[in-house]
Design an enzyme around this catalytic site. Sequence first.
Site, PDB file in Angstrom:
ATOM      1  N   ARG A 110       1.029  -1.337  -0.048  1.00  0.00           N
ATOM      2  CA  ARG A 110       0.236  -0.205  -0.421  1.00  0.00           C
ATOM      3  C   ARG A 110       1.367   0.906   0.024  1.00  0.00           C
ATOM      4  O   ARG A 110       2.006   1.377  -0.452  1.00  0.00           O
ATOM      5  CB  ARG A 110      -1.154   0.605   0.577  1.00  0.00           C
ATOM      6  CG  ARG A 110       0.232   0.099   2.328  1.00  0.00           C
ATOM      7  CD  ARG A 110      -0.920   0.200   3.720  1.00  0.00           C
ATOM      8  NE  ARG A 110      -0.397   0.628   4.923  1.00  0.00           N
ATOM      9  CZ  ARG A 110      -1.530   0.590   6.062  1.00  0.00           C
ATOM     10  NH1 ARG A 110      -2.373  -0.304   5.953  1.00  0.00           N
ATOM     11  NH2 ARG A 110      -0.407   1.190   7.120  1.00  0.00           N
ATOM     12  N   ASN A 148      -5.430   7.593   4.965  1.00  0.00           N
ATOM     13  CA  ASN A 148      -4.797   7.015   6.135  1.00  0.00           C
ATOM     14  C   ASN A 148      -3.665   6.941   6.505  1.00  0.00           C
ATOM     15  O   ASN A 148      -2.393   6.975   5.469  1.00  0.00           O
ATOM     16  CB  ASN A 148      -4.808   5.703   5.320  1.00  0.00           C
ATOM     17  CG  ASN A 148      -4.856   4.460   6.650  1.00  0.00           C
ATOM     18  OD1 ASN A 148      -6.209   4.443   7.555  1.00  0.00           O
ATOM     19  ND2 ASN A 148      -4.163   3.858   6.858  1.00  0.00           N
ATOM     20  N   GLU A 149      -3.579   7.565   7.032  1.00  0.00           N
ATOM     21  CA  GLU A 149      -2.367   7.787   7.914  1.00  0.00           C
ATOM     22  C   GLU A 149      -0.847   8.166   7.328  1.00  0.00           C
ATOM     23  O   GLU A 149       0.009   8.217   6.432  1.00  0.00           O
ATOM     24  CB  GLU A 149      -1.722   6.329   8.737  1.00  0.00           C
ATOM     25  CG  GLU A 149      -2.672   6.271   9.808  1.00  0.00           C
ATOM     26  CD  GLU A 149      -1.638   4.466  10.604  1.00  0.00           C
ATOM     27  OE1 GLU A 149      -1.553   4.248   9.082  1.00  0.00           O
ATOM     28  OE2 GLU A 149      -1.890   4.736  11.084  1.00  0.00           O
ATOM     29  N   GLU A 315      -7.314   4.488  15.309  1.00  0.00           N
ATOM     30  CA  GLU A 315      -7.835   2.987  15.761  1.00  0.00           C
ATOM     31  C   GLU A 315      -6.711   3.287  16.744  1.00  0.00           C
ATOM     32  O   GLU A 315      -6.102   3.557  17.106  1.00  0.00           O
ATOM     33  CB  GLU A 315      -6.432   3.200  14.235  1.00  0.00           C
ATOM     34  CG  GLU A 315      -7.585   3.157  12.763  1.00  0.00           C
ATOM     35  CD  GLU A 315      -6.211   2.891  12.170  1.00  0.00           C
ATOM     36  OE1 GLU A 315      -5.409   1.882  12.228  1.00  0.00           O
ATOM     37  OE2 GLU A 315      -6.179   2.524  10.930  1.00  0.00           O
ATOM     38  N   GLU A 363      -2.369  -8.082   6.499  1.00  0.00           N
ATOM     39  CA  GLU A 363      -1.910  -8.098   7.976  1.00  0.00           C
ATOM     40  C   GLU A 363      -3.935  -9.008   8.541  1.00  0.00           C
ATOM     41  O   GLU A 363      -4.536  -8.511   9.415  1.00  0.00           O
ATOM     42  CB  GLU A 363      -2.912  -6.822   7.897  1.00  0.00           C
ATOM     43  CG  GLU A 363      -1.623  -5.556   7.690  1.00  0.00           C
ATOM     44  CD  GLU A 363      -1.735  -4.305   8.094  1.00  0.00           C
ATOM     45  OE1 GLU A 363      -1.024  -3.243   9.220  1.00  0.00           O
ATOM     46  OE2 GLU A 363      -3.203  -3.788   7.831  1.00  0.00           O
ATOM     47  N   HIS A 366      -3.834  -9.028  12.145  1.00  0.00           N
ATOM     48  CA  HIS A 366      -4.025  -8.170  13.237  1.00  0.00           C
ATOM     49  C   HIS A 366      -5.333  -8.039  13.920  1.00  0.00           C
ATOM     50  O   HIS A 366      -5.787  -9.429  13.761  1.00  0.00           O
ATOM     51  CB  HIS A 366      -3.135  -6.601  13.001  1.00  0.00           C
ATOM     52  CG  HIS A 366      -2.604  -6.435  12.044  1.00  0.00           C
ATOM     53  ND1 HIS A 366      -1.366  -5.253  12.801  1.00  0.00           N
ATOM     54  CD2 HIS A 366      -1.420  -7.003  11.658  1.00  0.00           C
ATOM     55  CE1 HIS A 366      -0.234  -4.875  12.213  1.00  0.00           C
ATOM     56  NE2 HIS A 366      -0.666  -6.104  11.578  1.00  0.00           N
TER      57      HIS A 366
END
Length: 684
Positions: A110, A148-149, A315, A363, A366
């Site tokens: 990503r 995102n982030e 999150e 992930e 996770h």
Amino acid sequence: MWGDDAGLRYGGDYNPEQWPAEVWREDVALMRRARVNLVTVGVFAWSRLEPEPGRYTFDWLDQVLALLHDNGISVALATPTASPPPWFSLAHPDALPVTADGVRLHHGSRDTYCAAAPAYRAAARRIAAALADRYAHHPALALWHVHNEYGTTCHCAHTARAFRRWLADRHGDLDALNAAWATSFWSQHYTDWAQVDTPRATQYLANPGHLLDFRRFWSDTLLAAYAEQRDLLRAANPAVPVTTNHVLADWVPVDHARWAAEVDLVAIDHYPDATDGGAEEQTALAADLARGWARHGAGRRTGDVGRPARWLLMESAPNQIHSGGRMHAKEPGRMARHSLSHVARGSRGVMFFQWRAPAGGAERFHSALVPHAGPDTRVFREAVDLGATLERISEVDDGTVDAAVAIAWDAASGWALGHPGMPSPRLNHRDEMSAAHRALWRAGFGTDIVLPGDRLDGYRLLVLPALYLASEATADWVGGYVHGGGHLLVTWLSGVADEHARVRLDGHPGAFRDVLGVRVEEFHPLADGETVPLSDAGTGRLWAETVRLAGAEPVASYAGGPLAGLPAVTRHRSGAGTAWYLSTRPDDATYRRLVTQAARAAGATPVCPAAPAGVEAVRRRAAGASWLFLLNHTDRPQQVPAAGVDLLTGATAATEVHLPAGGAAVLRETGAAGRPGDPGRHDR
Ligand code: GLA
């Protein structure tokens, strides 16, 4: 819609694009069972939303939003721009990111884009605009979640061009840039803008000013990328707030405090990486940081003025702490305590990554509220309990957080201290801030995080932990505070350099030398594991300095090693105030003792002075009411002297609260503790 009356938000990242429609129906039923009321949808769904350039497939998202809305669940709708589809990279290879050593990265993970590449920015605007067109007035939409982030960098030709433009804006001309970067060192003098590149891989140490400006440039560039999406979304429906989720990590070239004014709601992701008590301390610090940024937030400048500085935990991990490359399952009750610690410190809710654990993808291991083993699990049962808990305590949402002590934070100081040419590789603004915060946390003091220049009235003590860069304005801010009667505690490495990372001359810590009444001649970084004894029976680590007194009195001296007999901790009456200096990193016990001494001398009191060790106490207040959060991080039951109604159980405590091992209480207080007294500053 994101209304103020909707109570605390609860939910997390929801990825229906990874599952068939039958699973969506089970998801929504389980969400209802857990009282989930907000889910983030679409964060990484670009290839499902736009499978080929300009062809949109919104039907699945239409169905998901309708299903959620029918079940009373609101949506934080994300723009998927943190993961462009493979077709994008093939069509625009120039928009793939390039590393410092010239390697062009490819899709397959990503974040494979350069945020300075025009093709990427245009594609990001297009998909954001398409989502805005279709969903800006959707009744399920509560919040836009952009990207995102944010945190990637790049060294491609687009970046180099944009960097030069940014530098010209910042410095004006090459003479100023040469002076700021001290380019007379190692023959780096620039005579033409075309000679200035990004800090690519080079032979030996790179120029510190160059590296620092590159970080600042990326913070501004990523902010511009965010802002152009935000503006499109806002234009489509100004009533829907827009945010993005901040990741708290040293590698991120994002000055979150500066971004706060550009988001309608500060949102953070938080993943502690310590499995022992460190996770609780990290949680408290992250939440205090978020509230500090929120105090600078857009909401505070407009409609939210006079309200507490609120923010959102966007999150967190339901069941795991990743530490040292290993996943550690959180003990029963720990997830709830972490969640309550965030809410105690002003979070408007608790969100997790992620709702349901996927079977595949990078992930897949996770943690999730619905784990691989399904809903018949401890993790999901704790998720259901947390939903009920958040409903029971929703009245706290309007409370401000008590804090008697302020700690200063500065992203650029952290970046500058990361330069490899520093006197020790162990220098880190975040570590020093954490050490100071941990000492105050363990001593039970409420803390706010402030930025240089913030108003300080109401705080009893200001702490500057390794605030390495200090402009003249920062020096004046600190000097004015102390002369006006403020109490200050400064640690080693603060004020050493100016805003361009050039060392201030005539003795450290240049910017704060006068107010501290000391003059530091030499640094003595310690080896890993090395300690130095102090005359007050304390211990120093990491660092020591040759401190000469210039008005200050010694509080403790070095009691061994080459500095034996010289001052280690000093105190200086300056104007109407007092300024302490720590020239070493005290170990945790020593630090706690010293901050307690400085805070008490300044008139600060702990939130709940009689709370036993290991019980965290945070107080929020609103007109005529106060709430005391008590979190028992120990594995034994604990008694805490306090009075009120525990919102978690409904039980009334007349004089003492009984906390089970690993348990919590949220008291609506009665009695003196809860009455507005002099708690220090409220975050208004
Ligand atoms: C981050 C990201 C998520 C996910 C989690 C995993 O916070 O935003 O997409 O990668 O970490 O912990």
